[in-house]
Scaffold this motif. Structure first.
Motif, PDB file in Angstrom:
ATOM      1  N   GLN A 158       0.821  -1.226   0.000  1.00 21.98           N
ATOM      2  CA  GLN A 158       0.000   0.000   0.000  1.00 21.98           C
ATOM      3  C   GLN A 158       0.851   1.271   0.000  1.00 21.98           C
ATOM      4  O   GLN A 158       0.326   2.359   0.154  1.00 21.98           O
ATOM      5  N   ALA A 159       2.170   1.130  -0.165  1.00 24.20           N
ATOM      6  CA  ALA A 159       3.055   2.306  -0.115  1.00 24.20           C
ATOM      7  C   ALA A 159       3.178   2.952  -1.503  1.00 24.20           C
ATOM      8  O   ALA A 159       3.070   2.270  -2.519  1.00 24.20           O
ATOM      9  N   VAL A 160       3.386   4.255  -1.530  1.00 24.25           N
ATOM     10  CA  VAL A 160       3.603   4.963  -2.801  1.00 24.25           C
ATOM     11  C   VAL A 160       5.042   5.491  -2.816  1.00 24.25           C
ATOM     12  O   VAL A 160       5.474   6.169  -1.874  1.00 24.25           O
ATOM     13  N   MET A 161       5.759   5.165  -3.892  1.00 24.33           N
ATOM     14  CA  MET A 161       7.168   5.566  -3.989  1.00 24.33           C
ATOM     15  C   MET A 161       7.307   7.088  -4.143  1.00 24.33           C
ATOM     16  O   MET A 161       6.541   7.714  -4.877  1.00 24.33           O
ATOM     17  N   ILE A 187      12.181   7.065  -0.972  1.00 25.99           N
ATOM     18  CA  ILE A 187      11.419   6.850   0.252  1.00 25.99           C
ATOM     19  C   ILE A 187       9.976   6.547  -0.153  1.00 25.99           C
ATOM     20  O   ILE A 187       9.623   6.668  -1.335  1.00 25.99           O
ATOM     21  N   TRP A 188       9.151   6.153   0.821  1.00 24.47           N
ATOM     22  CA  TRP A 188       7.814   5.650   0.530  1.00 24.47           C
ATOM     23  C   TRP A 188       6.795   6.358   1.399  1.00 24.47           C
ATOM     24  O   TRP A 188       7.035   6.565   2.586  1.00 24.47           O
ATOM     25  N   SER A 189       5.654   6.686   0.809  1.00 29.18           N
ATOM     26  CA  SER A 189       4.581   7.289   1.581  1.00 29.18           C
ATOM     27  C   SER A 189       3.615   6.188   2.025  1.00 29.18           C
ATOM     28  O   SER A 189       3.125   5.415   1.193  1.00 29.18           O
ATOM     29  N   VAL A 190       3.373   6.104   3.339  1.00 29.49           N
ATOM     30  CA  VAL A 190       2.461   5.080   3.863  1.00 29.49           C
ATOM     31  C   VAL A 190       1.377   5.750   4.702  1.00 29.49           C
ATOM     32  O   VAL A 190       1.607   6.778   5.330  1.00 29.49           O
ATOM     33  N   HIS A 191       0.202   5.150   4.692  1.00 33.47           N
ATOM     34  CA  HIS A 191      -0.942   5.692   5.420  1.00 33.47           C
ATOM     35  C   HIS A 191      -0.872   5.204   6.866  1.00 33.47           C
ATOM     36  O   HIS A 191      -0.822   4.008   7.123  1.00 33.47           O
ATOM     37  N   ARG A 192      -0.869   6.154   7.829  1.00 36.16           N
ATOM     38  CA  ARG A 192      -0.669   5.773   9.242  1.00 36.16           C
ATOM     39  C   ARG A 192      -1.702   4.744   9.708  1.00 36.16           C
ATOM     40  O   ARG A 192      -1.363   3.764  10.364  1.00 36.16           O
ATOM     41  N   GLY A 193      -2.971   4.987   9.377  1.00 30.37           N
ATOM     42  CA  GLY A 193      -4.030   4.082   9.847  1.00 30.37           C
ATOM     43  C   GLY A 193      -3.870   2.685   9.254  1.00 30.37           C
ATOM     44  O   GLY A 193      -3.930   1.675   9.969  1.00 30.37           O
ATOM     45  N   GLU A 194      -3.637   2.618   7.930  1.00 31.44           N
ATOM     46  CA  GLU A 194      -3.469   1.298   7.283  1.00 31.44           C
ATOM     47  C   GLU A 194      -2.244   0.592   7.840  1.00 31.44           C
ATOM     48  O   GLU A 194      -2.248  -0.619   8.067  1.00 31.44           O
TER      49      GLU A 194
END
Ligand code: FAD
Length: 396
Positions: free
Chosen positions: A77-80, A106-113
């Motif tokens: 579920q991460a976005v590069m 680096i990767w953007s991840v959703h805290r809740g997920e």
């Protein structure tokens, strides 16, 4: 029943990011682990985090996720983010890559997920998770922890061999430890705060701007950033001083602040002037600005992270930092690996906690200082001609 320190039993306070990772790492090493979390189970009723919707995950954090067996699920579920996309005042943009190629990103991840994935993995590994249990007091002499259920105020007790405080910047365990001895605690507020806004997907359902970048609108003493989410939205974070700062020589042209930008109308005027290319991307600007909380930013310094063999702190509970290096969570994950290793290497828990502190405290201090420095770089230097020239030479 109190546990003995010989039990290979650990009680973790907080099932946030660090608490869930540490629980998994310890269970995998054969420890018996109980985790107590103040909030409800986010897998049942949705995540109620209340701050920073997404986070930048870096290699330091991924190393811990690999050891916990969580990296594949998180990366799904991460976005590069390949680099910084700088948005200049005149509308030009410039992508400054973090490295030479896609091996350095680096990767953007959703805290809740992310939290939900980590809780599932911890529970599957064998950690026992107790929700709606906020630590409210500790009897260190009898090794009994007291918890309060926020839903009805009821009180509950549990014995422990040792407590690990993964309960974040406002740690209740830290407060309890401080009643037993001086921790050398001090908090330095930055004087700047933040507000989160949202860029929804475009009409055809795709990302509205370049997805594989961390977007920055640097404006000298303040800035906006935006990180992508896998559902094709962006979370925009506006950072402003808390109070108006006079501009040298131009008292009539003050730096905006949360004291002067108070309403949705004020926010629109600020965006029209300073973030004009972002404005059409944020249709609910006024609503987001008026309904989302304003988050404070501070650095927490502690000289002592543990109380003999009774308790130890990690993550934000030990060293909360400003978010400008995107390393708070990554650093907390590194703490988890280090603590699990020290607990396995030394039978004597007090010695393991002391060795953990000796290894991690200097690193945390260094990252805290770099995070403060990076605010200046992000808001003031990334659009500077000399800086751009220097980076161009580095990458040529
Ligand atoms: P937390 O994530 O705060 O978890 C603490 C847990 O303990 C929570 O679940 C809480 O409910 C629970 N708890 C609290 N009190 C009690 C109690 N009394 N009893 C039981 N449970 C309790 N870091 C990055 O690496 N990259 C980024 O890009 C990044 N961006 C950020 C942006 C912003 C705006 C902010 C504010 C922070 C950012 N961070 C980032 C930092 C990151 O959020 C923290 O470092 C990270 O969440 C720390 O994890 P933790 O598990 O120590 O604490």
């Amino acid at each position: 029943m109190p546990h003995s320190p010989n039990d290979r039993h650990i009680t973790i306070i907080g099932a946030g990011l660090a608490g869930a990772v540490l629980a998994t790492l310890l269970v995998k090493r054969g420890w018996s682990v109980d985790v107590y979390e103040k909030r409800g189970d986010p897998r049942l009723k949705g995540y109620e985090g209340g701050r920073s919707i997404n986070l930048a995950l870096a290699e330091r954090g991924r190393h811990a996720l690999r050891l916990a067996g969580a990296d594949d699920a998180v990366m799904a579920q991460a976005v590069m983010m390949r680099g910084r996309m700088v948005h200049f005042l005149d509308g030009r943009t410039d992508l400054q890559r973090y490295g030479r190629d896609d091996s350095e990103v680096i990767w953007s991840v959703h805290r809740g997920e992310l939290n939900v994935i980590l809780l599932d993995i911890a529970e599957r590994a064998g950690a026992r998770l107790y929700f709606n249990r906020g630590l409210s007091g500790v009897a260190f002499d009898t090794r009994l922890a007291r918890f309060t259920d926020p839903r009805d105020g009821s009180s509950h007790e549990a014995g422990f061999a040792s407590l690990v405080g993964a309960d974040g910047a406002g740690s209740a365990l830290r407060t309890a430890m401080a009643t037993q001895g001086e921790l050398g605690e001090r908090t330095e507020f930055l004087g700047h705060s933040y507000k989160e806004l949202e860029i929804p997907p475009s009409a055809d359902g795709s990302f509205s701007i370049e997805p594989n970048a961390l977007h920055i609108w640097p404006r000298g003493r303040y800035m906006c950033i935006a990180l992508p989410n896998d559902e094709r939205t962006f979370t925009v974070t506006l950072f402003l001083p808390n109070d108006d700062l006079p501009n040298e020589g131009q008292p009539q042209n003050r730096t905006p602040s949360f004291a002067s930008v108070r309403t949705g109308v004020d926010a629109r005027a600020l965006f029209e002037r300073d973030f004009a290319d972002a404005l059409p991307l944020i249709p609910k600007l006024e609503h987001d600005f008026e309904h989302n909380p304003t988050g404070l930013l501070a650095t927490l310094y502690l000289d002592r992270w543990h109380l003999d063999d009774h308790a130890v702190l990690l993550g934000d509970a030990a060293h909360a930092m400003v978010p400008f290096h995107g390393q708070g969570m990554n650093c907390a994950f590194e703490d988890c690996v280090a603590l699990a290793e020290h607990l396995d290497a030394q039978h004597d828990r007090a010695a393991a906690f002391a060795a953990f502190q000796a290894e991690r405290l200097p690193n945390a201090r260094a990252i805290q200082a770099m995070a403060l420095e990076n605010y200046l770089e992000m808001r003031d230097r990334v659009d500077d001609d000399d800086y751009l020239l220097q980076r161009a030479l580095e990458h040529s």
